[in-house]
Design a protein around this motif. Structure first.
Motif, PDB file in Angstrom:
ATOM      1  N   ARG A   1       0.832  -1.217   0.000  1.00 46.02           N
ATOM      2  CA  ARG A   1       0.000   0.000   0.000  1.00 46.02           C
ATOM      3  C   ARG A   1       0.856   1.253   0.000  1.00 46.02           C
ATOM      4  O   ARG A   1       0.588   2.214  -0.705  1.00 46.02           O
ATOM      5  CB  ARG A   1      -0.914   0.004   1.237  1.00 46.02           C
TER       6      ARG A   1
ATOM      7  N   GLY B   1       1.327   4.350  -2.808  1.00 44.21           N
ATOM      8  CA  GLY B   1       1.276   5.781  -2.534  1.00 44.21           C
ATOM      9  C   GLY B   1       2.498   6.499  -3.067  1.00 44.21           C
ATOM     10  O   GLY B   1       2.399   7.566  -3.673  1.00 44.21           O
TER      11      GLY B   1
ATOM     12  N   ARG C   1       2.792  11.426   5.825  1.00 43.05           N
ATOM     13  CA  ARG C   1       1.487  11.499   5.148  1.00 43.05           C
ATOM     14  C   ARG C   1       1.191  10.191   4.414  1.00 43.05           C
ATOM     15  O   ARG C   1       0.092   9.647   4.491  1.00 43.05           O
ATOM     16  CB  ARG C   1       1.493  12.670   4.169  1.00 43.05           C
ATOM     17  N   LEU C   2       2.220   9.692   3.716  1.00 39.73           N
ATOM     18  CA  LEU C   2       2.034   8.441   2.986  1.00 39.73           C
ATOM     19  C   LEU C   2       1.690   7.312   3.951  1.00 39.73           C
ATOM     20  O   LEU C   2       0.816   6.485   3.691  1.00 39.73           O
ATOM     21  CB  LEU C   2       3.304   8.083   2.206  1.00 39.73           C
TER      22      LEU C   2
ATOM     23  N   GLY D   1       0.321   7.630   6.775  1.00 41.38           N
ATOM     24  CA  GLY D   1      -1.007   7.841   7.325  1.00 41.38           C
ATOM     25  C   GLY D   1      -2.094   7.234   6.460  1.00 41.38           C
ATOM     26  O   GLY D   1      -3.148   6.821   6.960  1.00 41.38           O
ATOM     27  N   LYS D   2      -1.828   7.176   5.165  1.00 48.14           N
ATOM     28  CA  LYS D   2      -2.848   6.634   4.255  1.00 48.14           C
ATOM     29  C   LYS D   2      -2.918   5.119   4.325  1.00 48.14           C
ATOM     30  O   LYS D   2      -3.861   4.509   3.837  1.00 48.14           O
ATOM     31  CB  LYS D   2      -2.527   7.055   2.816  1.00 48.14           C
TER      32      LYS D   2
END
Lengths: 403, 293
Positions: free
Chosen positions: B222, B226, B287-288, B290-291
């Motif tokens: 995942r 990203g 941020r990545l 977090g996704k």
């Protein structure tokens, strides 16, 4: 007609004949959608149809996909064409070329699989092209009618480039392109000669080559600079705001592809289309025919940033080398953000040796490159010049030749 | 013998290659139609792996020809072993051998050096011939290759014509740094190898990285997805993902969320240019991360 069915596939059964006929209609649809499908592919497809792969739809799809695709763009559009034909899904959306011409409509294909070709008639879409677009002389008269700005709307109609098939104008455009190609080439060969002075014997290769002669150097291998002729890559904006000039430049590009050693051409509006193969056709009429097929969406809105992004992402690697001049022909009216254009121009400038931006609007009195997109692009442009007809292109010749 | 699609999928999985939906069909077609397969795709998506897997599937040897600019027939096809020829001539000089016989002898099989292409067509067991990065070879070589791929025979002036003992399975790969000729494209079946989706990439990680937990593999896949969506100069390929997964397992990371700093530091396995590295700041990697659920 193109699909011969080998004996084992042409089973006597009626279902077999029906399928074979459907298959050949499918092959024609593919050809209409600019797939390079010939006799050999037809025969192989028939063999696939006779194999167990044809029993399931997804395996048949994958098999035909591997068979008829020849490049990434084929690969991306195949599924849509397949679904449109065999499942009758999304015909209008995904196969605008086919959808525009009644001969490939699904219903007809089902009932008359063999007769569409005879029924073929030329779609008369000429009226969708602004009348002035086909006539360069009208340009001056239509100063008030020129379109400024850009729209986001994508035009799905098929623009008929055949209307710009005017032998005289084509000859003129070719003469100019030939002159340009010659000038760029002469300069090149002069440079080449200077380099060739330093020509030396390639010792390593000479020894290697002459081992076969017992070390007696019979065959000499020389070292010299590799020839890299200047390559011209033209990106032509064919959006609505440019429609007055499209015909001039399409002819010019046809000439360029014919005369330059190495040249590539792209059209862009809301999308970017690689048109070199179509335009390389010697016969101008046929070239324009093929171009009409490719250039759906011409005359609609402009997305320069996105088109440049597509170019940078997918094409730049293979069409730009160290001696490449990129020529962008556009008025700079754009619906995207100027930042996007600036980003992509920066990326392009890093790859290309020279960037020329020809802007037809400069020809108009009182035009300053005020379009925001234009402003964003200017810092990365090596030559920013006016060009709205052949005469002004010809005036640029010395500048272009110097690049 | 032609394998069916199911058999091919099964055997590909058995040799550790996780194929997409369409590849097995293309591989089956290769056998059915005796056509070469042209693979295109970004660098690092596993094009070369396809050929390796194919040779494992059929249990035949893999013969590889790496193309480069200036590749010529003597390195690709055959060459005479000049040193041995000279030695053989010297050795017989004193013996007063018949010159005609000597000539016959030194231009016989014994002195022929097989290069990949000749080796591939002379083997009886249908080897897999991998012609890697064909776009790097010159256009003349491409034309020569096209001829070879349609006739499968080679004429050696001193020996005569060599016909293929068996038609090899040919796989060509291209990074599209140069447009290939239409003739070559049409001669080949085509398959575009894309970056794998999360599900397939997870399976690839599980198949290739020993002792890795499924949950971690999924997180990695995942996150890599990203990263690929970021504006990068060099988009990380599957090989980079595997490196990174190996690095993380080596460092004993079991959950990406538990070690955000290690994640950021090891991201260099994925980012191969200075520019990209500067772009992916700790904030970006957070941020990545977090996704990733």
């Amino acid at each position: 007609m193109m699909c011969r069915v080998p004996a084992e596939a042409g089973d006597v059964s009626e279902a077999g004949t029906y399928m074979a006929r459907r298959l050949s209609a499918f092959m024609r649809t593919l050809r209409d959608n600019a797939f390079a499908v010939g006799l050999k592919e037809g025969a192989d497809a028939a063999q696939v149809l006779a194999s167990p792969l044809a029993l399931r739809r997804d395996s048949l799809r994958s098999a035909l996909k591997a068979l008829v695709c020849a490049c990434r763009s084929d690969w991306l559009k195949f599924d849509a064409v397949f679904d449109a034909f065999w499942l009758g899904r999304g015909v209008r959306l995904v196969v605008p070329i086919a959808a525009n011409t009644p001969r490939t409509k699904r219903a007809e294909q089902r009932h008359l699989p063999g007769r569409e070709l005879e029924q073929r008639f030329q779609p008369s879409l000429g009226e969708q092209v602004p009348a002035a677009g086909s006539n360069t002389e009208d340009r001056d008269a239509s100063a008030t009618g020129r379109m400024e700005g850009a729209t986001r709307a994508e035009r799905l109609a098929e623009t008929d480039f055949r209307r710009i098939h005017d032998p005289e104008a084509i000859a003129e455009a070719h003469a100019l392109a030939a002159r340009l190609a010659r000038r760029m080439r002469t300069r090149l060969s002069r440079r080449e000669r200077a380099r060739l002075k330093g020509r030396r014997l390639d010792l390593r290769r000479t020894i290697r080559r002459n081992v076969a002669h017992g070390g007696v150097p019979l065959e000499l291998v020389w070292r010299r600079r590799k020839r890299k002729p200047l390559r011209l890559v033209v990106l032509l904006d064919t959006s609505g705001s440019m429609s007055l000039y499209t015909s001039v430049f399409v002819r010019f590009i046809h000439g360029v592809l014919d005369h330059f050693h190495e040249a590539e051409a792209f059209l862009f509006h809301t999308r970017l289309v690689h048109v070199s193969a179509a335009l390389r056709e010697r016969d101008a009429g046929r070239a324009l025919d093929r171009l009409s097929l490719l250039a759906q969406g011409v005359g609609g809105g402009t997305r320069i940033g996105e088109s440049l992004a597509t170019f940078n992402r997918w094409h730049a690697k293979s069409v730009i080398h160290s001696r490449t001049c990129v020529m962008i022909v556009s008025d700079g009216y754009d619906t995207g953000t100027p930042e996007a254009i600036a980003d992509e121009m920066r990326r392009l400038a890093r790859r290309a040796k020279r960037i020329v931006w020809l802007n037809p609007m400069i020809g108009w009195d009182g035009y300053a490159p005020s379009a925001r997109g234009m402003q964003a692009a200017l810092p990365f442009v090596d030559l920013f010049a006016p060009a709205h007809n052949l005469k002004s292109l010809a005036a640029l010749e010395p500048y272009l030749a110097r690049l | 013998m032609t394998l069916s699609r199911e058999q091919i999928t099964e055997r590909l999985a058995a040799v550790g290659y996780v194929a997409d939906r369409e590849l097995p069909v293309a591989l089956q077609l290769m056998d059915m139609l005796d056509r070469p397969l042209l693979l295109e795709g970004e660098a690092g998506v596993g094009k070369t792996e396809v050929a390796k897997a194919l040779s494992a599937v059929h249990g035949t040897p893999l013969i590889r020809l790496q193309c480069y600019e200036g590749l010529d027939q003597s390195t690709a096809l055959y060459e005479w072993n000049y040193q041995r020829q000279l030695l053989a001539i010297r050795a017989r000089e004193g013996a007063g051998a018949d010159p005609y016989e000597v000539e016959q002898d030194i231009f016989s099989e014994r002195f022929l050096l097989e290069r990949p292409l000749l080796a591939a067509i002379r083997r009886p067991d249908r080897p897999v011939l991998l012609i890697d990065e064909i776009d790097r070879a010159d256009e003349e070589f491409e034309a020569f290759l096209l001829e070879l791929l349609s006739d499968f025979q080679v004429s050696i002036p001193e020996l005569g014509t060599v016909k293929a003992a068996s038609i090899p399975r040919v796989v060509l790969t291209s990074n599209s740094t140069r447009e290939l000729s239409d003739a070559l494209r049409r001669r080949c079946l085509y398959h575009y190898v894309d970056y794998p989706d999360v599900e397939r990439e997870t399976r690839i990680i599980l198949a290739r990285v020993p002792r890795i937990a499924t949950a971690l593999a999924l997180q990695i896949a995942r996150l890599v997805e990203g990263v690929r969506k970021e504006e990068l100069r060099k988009v990380p390929g599957v090989a980079e993902t595997l490196d990174w997964a190996a690095a993380l397992t080596g460092l004993g990371v079991e959950n990406l969320h538990a070690a955000p700093e290690t994640v950021h530091e090891t991201l260099r396995c994925l980012l191969k240019t200075q520019e990209d590295r500067a772009r992916v700041t700790p904030e970006v990697s957070a941020r990545l991360l977090g996704k990733v659920a």
